[in-house]
Motif scaffolding. Sequence first.
Motif, mmCIF file in Angstrom:
data_model
loop_
_atom_site.group_PDB
_atom_site.id
_atom_site.type_symbol
_atom_site.label_atom_id
_atom_site.label_comp_id
_atom_site.label_asym_id
_atom_site.label_seq_id
_atom_site.Cartn_x
_atom_site.Cartn_y
_atom_site.Cartn_z
ATOM 1 N N GLN A 159 -71.742 -7.201 -10.713
ATOM 2 C CA GLN A 159 -70.762 -8.278 -10.560
ATOM 3 C C GLN A 159 -71.454 -9.545 -10.075
ATOM 4 O O GLN A 159 -71.147 -10.646 -10.523
ATOM 5 N N ALA A 202 -57.424 -9.811 -5.005
ATOM 6 C CA ALA A 202 -57.583 -8.841 -6.097
ATOM 7 C C ALA A 202 -57.457 -7.417 -5.558
ATOM 8 O O ALA A 202 -56.913 -6.533 -6.236
ATOM 9 N N PRO B 155 -63.205 -17.644 -13.981
ATOM 10 C CA PRO B 155 -64.245 -16.600 -14.016
ATOM 11 C C PRO B 155 -64.413 -15.894 -12.663
ATOM 12 O O PRO B 155 -64.679 -14.694 -12.625
ATOM 13 N N TYR B 156 -64.223 -16.634 -11.572
ATOM 14 C CA TYR B 156 -64.364 -16.019 -10.245
ATOM 15 C C TYR B 156 -63.214 -15.031 -9.988
ATOM 16 O O TYR B 156 -63.426 -13.970 -9.402
ATOM 17 N N ALA B 157 -62.022 -15.384 -10.437
ATOM 18 C CA ALA B 157 -60.885 -14.467 -10.277
ATOM 19 C C ALA B 157 -61.118 -13.200 -11.095
ATOM 20 O O ALA B 157 -60.815 -12.089 -10.648
ATOM 21 N N GLN B 159 -64.034 -11.914 -11.930
ATOM 22 C CA GLN B 159 -65.053 -11.117 -11.240
ATOM 23 C C GLN B 159 -64.446 -10.400 -10.044
ATOM 24 O O GLN B 159 -64.754 -9.248 -9.778
ATOM 25 N N ALA B 160 -63.574 -11.120 -9.311
ATOM 26 C CA ALA B 160 -62.943 -10.528 -8.125
ATOM 27 C C ALA B 160 -62.114 -9.312 -8.517
ATOM 28 O O ALA B 160 -62.095 -8.296 -7.812
ATOM 29 N N ALA B 161 -61.434 -9.405 -9.674
ATOM 30 C CA ALA B 161 -60.619 -8.275 -10.133
ATOM 31 C C ALA B 161 -61.500 -7.055 -10.372
ATOM 32 O O ALA B 161 -61.124 -5.920 -10.062
ATOM 33 N N GLN B 162 -62.706 -7.281 -10.893
ATOM 34 C CA GLN B 162 -63.611 -6.151 -11.146
ATOM 35 C C GLN B 162 -64.205 -5.615 -9.844
ATOM 36 O O GLN B 162 -64.416 -4.409 -9.693
#
Lengths: 215, 215
Positions: A159, A202, B155-157, B159-162
């Motif tokens: 990530q 999240a 894109p940051y959101a 990544q945060a979800a992952q």
Amino acid sequence: MRLAELSERSGVSTATIKYYLRERLLPPGRRITATQSEYDEEHLRRLRLVRALIQVGRIPVGTAREVLAAVEDDSRDQLSRLGTAVEALPHGPEPDESDPSTAVGRRTATALMRQAGWRFSLGIADEFPAFRMLVGAIAALHRLGYACDLPHLLPYAQQAAQLAVADLDLVEEFTTPAEQVEAAVALTVLYEPVLLSLRRLAEAEESNRRFGGGS
Amino acid sequence: MRLAELSERSGVSTATIKYYLRERLLPPGRRITATQSEYDEEHLRRLRLVRALIQVGRIPVGTAREVLAAVEDDSRDQLSRLGTAVEALPHGPEPDESDPSTAVGRRTATALMRQAGWRFSLGIADEFPAFRMLVGAIAALHRLGYACDLPHLLPYAQQAAQLAVADLDLVEEFTTPAEQVEAAVALTVLYEPVLLSLRRLAEAEESNRRFGGGS
């Protein structure tokens, strides 16, 4: 522009600007009379960076001065300037070498870099403050008995690699090397709370999905 | 086990354990004589969490007590316990409502949640500390003139979800609801420095790739 205009356009009080000038966080203006100086767009940009470091990042004045010295040092190539500026940012307490978990942290961090294919960081390893920060963070997990082995850590490294692409895309929106180094420092500091808050949001969504039977 | 064994197994001094007991960060042991108490595995686990909060997260004792109260409150369902415990963690300064950038931050944060499909967070929005932290972080970017519009933040959101999937996978390795809530709190605190240091390392790799002509 004069000091008053610099203050108005930056939203920073003239008293604070004078303090930054005295502390050499801001280069002096071009002297035009005995009492007045002229400032330019570069001062405005620098002021923005100083505020990001000091007001948002809560970085001590001495540390901010070191970061800015690296930003200004155009005798070096872009990569080493970028690196030195970001390395000068605070990176938390040093790992405690008397704690046996630190050796585990170092071994795991090294294996993680290798697995992620981060050869550049591996090459500088312990000289790199972010690497020592990672060693300390893994040591804390280990000391407290939480999972911190490679299979657990690898998804975070993956990530991080994708975050770095977004970060560098932002940096490359700036055109000159000086602006890029400034942006790298400011965005490193300013995007940390964005990232941490988005992670907690999240996590709430994901918890709701798993435990709430929710949408 | 007795206090001495609890100290040995946890690596926390008996003086510190007594302090945590006095401060009600640790539930009392089962009294067996006038001067001795018996502690169990749950005390050991709780001690680990207290150290994560106080020593690693540098969270004030009063705040830690609030977090632990939420962890213990088994009158609530798992989702609300998890939420309350993580919400009680420190989340930085509150957004400055007198600053016009805060309104921009709130508008952008709301649009970002909607775009990311985070309906749970949207539903509680400003009551959610992580949401207010995000509002303040976007406001700071805006105030300082850095890019903070939806295309930059999305894109940051994502990544945060992952990251949240990896986070919750770790939490679900624990079996009982109480252990899961404890783990969620501890891992939220302990993985923040892991994540931030990995981001800086990954940025160095990505910079080397883009500017260093490197490997």
